[in-house]
Design a protein around this motif. Structure first.
Motif, PDB file in Angstrom:
ATOM      1  N   ASP A 262       0.628  -1.361  -0.040  1.00  0.00           N
ATOM      2  CA  ASP A 262       0.053   0.094   0.059  1.00  0.00           C
ATOM      3  C   ASP A 262       1.037   1.277  -0.053  1.00  0.00           C
ATOM      4  O   ASP A 262       0.375   2.343  -0.186  1.00  0.00           O
ATOM      5  CB  ASP A 262      -0.849  -0.022   1.146  1.00  0.00           C
ATOM      6  N   GLY A 263       2.128   1.142   0.307  1.00  0.00           N
ATOM      7  CA  GLY A 263       2.916   2.279   0.424  1.00  0.00           C
ATOM      8  C   GLY A 263       2.703   3.350   1.352  1.00  0.00           C
ATOM      9  O   GLY A 263       2.763   4.458   1.658  1.00  0.00           O
ATOM     10  N   GLN A 264       2.079   2.742   2.800  1.00  0.00           N
ATOM     11  CA  GLN A 264       1.872   3.530   3.819  1.00  0.00           C
ATOM     12  C   GLN A 264       1.808   2.659   5.118  1.00  0.00           C
ATOM     13  O   GLN A 264       1.547   1.437   4.972  1.00  0.00           O
ATOM     14  CB  GLN A 264       0.513   4.263   3.767  1.00  0.00           C
ATOM     15  N   PHE A 265       1.867   3.094   6.480  1.00  0.00           N
ATOM     16  CA  PHE A 265       1.931   2.566   7.300  1.00  0.00           C
ATOM     17  C   PHE A 265       1.477   3.346   8.618  1.00  0.00           C
ATOM     18  O   PHE A 265       1.081   4.586   8.396  1.00  0.00           O
ATOM     19  CB  PHE A 265       3.282   2.106   7.807  1.00  0.00           C
ATOM     20  N   VAL A 268       3.254   2.891  15.855  1.00  0.00           N
ATOM     21  CA  VAL A 268       2.556   2.215  16.974  1.00  0.00           C
ATOM     22  C   VAL A 268       1.860   3.198  17.959  1.00  0.00           C
ATOM     23  O   VAL A 268       2.176   4.286  18.400  1.00  0.00           O
ATOM     24  CB  VAL A 268       3.757   1.801  17.619  1.00  0.00           C
ATOM     25  N   GLY A 269       0.539   2.992  17.979  1.00  0.00           N
ATOM     26  CA  GLY A 269      -0.350   3.876  18.819  1.00  0.00           C
ATOM     27  C   GLY A 269      -0.932   5.026  18.000  1.00  0.00           C
ATOM     28  O   GLY A 269      -1.494   5.912  18.654  1.00  0.00           O
ATOM     29  N   GLY A 270      -0.715   4.852  16.561  1.00  0.00           N
ATOM     30  CA  GLY A 270      -1.137   6.108  16.001  1.00  0.00           C
ATOM     31  C   GLY A 270      -2.566   5.605  15.066  1.00  0.00           C
ATOM     32  O   GLY A 270      -2.792   4.401  14.996  1.00  0.00           O
ATOM     33  N   HIS A 271      -3.099   6.755  14.461  1.00  0.00           N
ATOM     34  CA  HIS A 271      -4.292   6.523  13.835  1.00  0.00           C
ATOM     35  C   HIS A 271      -4.192   7.030  12.331  1.00  0.00           C
ATOM     36  O   HIS A 271      -5.197   6.859  11.720  1.00  0.00           O
ATOM     37  CB  HIS A 271      -5.467   7.275  14.741  1.00  0.00           C
ATOM     38  N   ALA A 272      -3.442   7.888  12.261  1.00  0.00           N
ATOM     39  CA  ALA A 272      -3.121   8.393  10.982  1.00  0.00           C
ATOM     40  C   ALA A 272      -2.122   7.844   9.990  1.00  0.00           C
ATOM     41  O   ALA A 272      -0.922   7.280  10.525  1.00  0.00           O
ATOM     42  CB  ALA A 272      -2.595  10.201  11.172  1.00  0.00           C
ATOM     43  N   ALA A 273      -2.423   7.482   8.722  1.00  0.00           N
ATOM     44  CA  ALA A 273      -1.596   6.702   7.840  1.00  0.00           C
ATOM     45  C   ALA A 273      -0.412   7.576   7.627  1.00  0.00           C
ATOM     46  O   ALA A 273      -0.620   8.956   7.231  1.00  0.00           O
ATOM     47  CB  ALA A 273      -2.407   6.183   6.666  1.00  0.00           C
ATOM     48  N   VAL A 274       0.781   7.082   7.260  1.00  0.00           N
ATOM     49  CA  VAL A 274       2.197   7.787   7.140  1.00  0.00           C
ATOM     50  C   VAL A 274       2.394   7.268   5.732  1.00  0.00           C
ATOM     51  O   VAL A 274       2.617   6.081   5.705  1.00  0.00           O
ATOM     52  CB  VAL A 274       3.133   7.746   7.961  1.00  0.00           C
ATOM     53  N   LYS A 275       2.557   7.947   4.693  1.00  0.00           N
ATOM     54  CA  LYS A 275       3.064   7.681   3.257  1.00  0.00           C
ATOM     55  C   LYS A 275       4.540   7.473   3.464  1.00  0.00           C
ATOM     56  O   LYS A 275       5.419   8.055   3.929  1.00  0.00           O
ATOM     57  CB  LYS A 275       2.979   8.651   2.349  1.00  0.00           C
ATOM     58  N   ALA A 276       5.175   6.114   2.720  1.00  0.00           N
ATOM     59  CA  ALA A 276       6.253   5.840   2.647  1.00  0.00           C
ATOM     60  C   ALA A 276       6.907   5.673   1.267  1.00  0.00           C
ATOM     61  O   ALA A 276       6.286   5.122   0.391  1.00  0.00           O
ATOM     62  CB  ALA A 276       6.351   4.195   3.226  1.00  0.00           C
ATOM     63  N   HIS A 277       7.632   6.627   0.868  1.00  0.00           N
ATOM     64  CA  HIS A 277       8.470   6.720  -0.323  1.00  0.00           C
ATOM     65  C   HIS A 277       9.674   6.523  -0.029  1.00  0.00           C
ATOM     66  O   HIS A 277      10.644   7.073  -0.172  1.00  0.00           O
ATOM     67  CB  HIS A 277       8.251   8.131  -0.948  1.00  0.00           C
TER      68      HIS A 277
END
Length: 547
Positions: A262-265, A268-277
């Motif tokens: 998906d290119g995102q993650f 730990v303990g987070g609710h907002a997706a982080v994009k990974a390039h």
């Protein structure tokens, strides 16, 4: 070693830290406000031979004439790799968190426990020295060395991948240089200007690995006092190298698969997706196909990683590179220890070429460090080689059918296919597969199948030529012989005499193997840091500087 710079307007803080660090044999230099630090750094940058830069900077956060945060920003511009520890009162926790997010190595709350403060500074020193060694290797030496056909195939594969950001899986035995290949793939890639971040998934406890990879939010678990960026975020716009991927816990494999898909993650303990390039390069010494069959590795993750496979040859498969690598490591060891480089006799070099090197290039590097310290003369002779080499049987490389010149390796894409499609053809265990056999997960069609080889054999004459009579006995027998000689000669306190010699040789060897890092040497020997320091003083060892 370079000094620890201490910046604080409180003379009592400076005095306490100076004395504590002096007891640990750590040099210091103190300053009262940030302006003095910046002036001193300017002198170092200008190349003043009388000035030595800091190994670590320890700074208060609030001082007359400037703040520690401002100093941190300017120091990061001048020396990005310098570890900076920020000291702060408990009431300044928010400022400390801000400093941490701006790149501080760690913050030290006041009032601090002195032994913990010293231990934190020592950790920062070790991190700084590791960075210096890495930078020296990257700038002062070639990326990779090798003239053997197997290594030339690897170089060609790196060249063909230079315009691509495709995922690569590097396989090869431990110590064969998989991280060097990963760094070369990054340096010659479209994301070369981005960071290269490496993580050994086998070296980090399972409970911490998830946070290391993906980061965590403040309060996600006990001790998570601040938000922390994981390795994926640190590698943004660059390359993330996942070493020993075969040892990754099964549940984390699922999270890694999702990032690759998906290119995102999520932290730990987070609710907002982080994009990974991020470009991912993985490495392992294990047979991942077998791990999949055993249920220890996800098959879908295996196919995600196995887009391009690049196999790195063992050192015994490229024995013609041993002389060049030996001379290179002897030069490198001499620079690190500040001594004249030693030369090696042809007879000793020939014996090294006949050694199987189960530890591969890393083992050869350690042997060269050992020789730099332990060989008595400037020219290393055959009998100076360590027992592990002299007592080993002569390695007989497997015989291969070579009807013509071996073609260069081709790099091909690996489509997602059933597992059986990527399992290599069965081979005799004694015949290692050349680097060109497995590139992109497919066999090179023009490389002939290896011939089954008989177990290595040697004659008594060959053994006698390779190992002197004094070296063919075990070290226990040598110890018994030495004890008998001392006892027969009336030597007093034989126990103490032999124990001192044993401990001296053991500690010296451990320090060479760890490049002089006492803490790491103590850990690998199974003794405490204070114990090894005391032993070095008691035995009068001229130990290498910690690096």
């Amino acid at each position: 070693m370079k000094p620890i710079w201490i910046v604080d307007d409180d003379p009592s803080i400076r005095f306490v830290l100076e004395k504590a660090l002096a007891r640990e044999n750590l040099p210091t230099r103190s300053f009262t406000h940030p302006r003095e630090v910046l002036d001193a750094l300017a002198d170092v940058t200008a190349g003043d031979p009388a000035r030595q830069g800091p190994q670590v900077l320890v700074s208060d956060i609030r001082m007359p004439g400037g703040s520690g945060l401002q100093l941190l920003e300017k120091v990061r511009e001048l020396q990005p790799g310098l570890p900076v520890i920020i000291m702060t009162a408990y009431s300044d926790l928010d400022s400390a968190v801000s400093a941490f997010q701006r790149g501080a190595f760690e913050y030290l709350p006041k009032p601090f426990d002195l032994p913990k403060a010293v231990e934190l500074i020592r950790r920062a020193v070790e991190e700084s020295q590791r960075e210096e060694v890495t930078e020296e290797r990257q700038t002062a030496t070639p990326e990779m060395l090798g003239q053997a056909p197997a290594m030339q195939d690897v170089f060609r594969a790196i060249g063909r991948l230079s315009q691509s950001q495709v995922t690569v899986l590097i396989t090869g035995e431990s110590g064969s240089g998989k991280e060097l290949v990963a760094r070369a793939l990054h340096k010659h890639s479209p994301v070369a200007d981005g960071p290269f971040v490496a993580i050994n998934t086998a070296a980090i406890p399972k409970d911490l690995l998830e946070s290391e990879l993906f980061g965590h939010e403040r309060g996600a678990f006990t001790g998570a006092q601040t938000q922390r960026r994981g390795r994926f975020e640190q590698a943004e716009g660059g390359t993330l190298f996942l070493d020993e991927i075969g040892d990754m816990p099964f549940d984390l494999q699922t999270r890694l698969l999702r990032v690759l898909s998906d290119g995102q993650f999520y932290r730990v303990g987070g609710h907002a997706a982080v994009k990974a390039h991020v470009r991912v390069i993985a490495a392992t010494h294990q047979n991942l196909e077998q791990r999949v069959k055993e249920g220890g590795f996800r098959e879908d993750l295996f196919h995600r990683l196995n887009v391009i496979r690049l196999r790195l040859p063992a050192l015994r498969e490229r024995h013609e590179d041993v002389p060049m690598l030996t001379r290179h490591f002897l030069q490198q060891s001499a620079r690190q220890l500040g001594v004249e480089p030693k030369r090696i006799a042809d007879s000793a070099l020939a014996r090294l070429e006949q050694f199987a090197f189960p530890g591969n290039v890393r083992q050869l590097e350690n042997i060269c460090h050992w020789l730099t310290v332990m060989a008595p003369a400037q020219v290393i002779s055959l009998q100076d080689l360590p027992p592990e080499v002299l007592e080993a049987p002569v390695y007989q490389p497997p015989v291969r059918a070579t009807p013509g010149a071996e073609p260069a390796a081709t790099v091909t894409s690996m489509p997602v296919a059933p597992l059986a499609a990527v399992v290599p053809v069965a081979q005799a265990p004694a015949a290692p597969q050349p680097a060109s056999d497995m590139v992109g997960g497919l066999h090179h069609p023009a490389v002939p199948a290896p011939m089954p080889a008989a177990a290595p054999s040697w004659s008594a004459d060959a053994v006698a030529a390779a190992a002197p009579a004094a070296a063919v006995h075990s070290w226990e027998q040598a110890l018994e012989t030495e004890a008998q000689k001392l006892l027969a000669g009336g030597q007093p306190e034989v126990w103490d005499a032999l124990t001192r010699r044993f401990e001296s040789r053991l500690i010296r060897t451990a320090l060479v193997a760890t490049h002089g890092r006492r803490m790491e040497a103590a850990q690998r020997l199974g003794i405490g840091r204070n114990t090894i320091t005391r032993k070095i003083q008691e035995l009068g060892l001229d130990a290498p500087d910690e690096a």
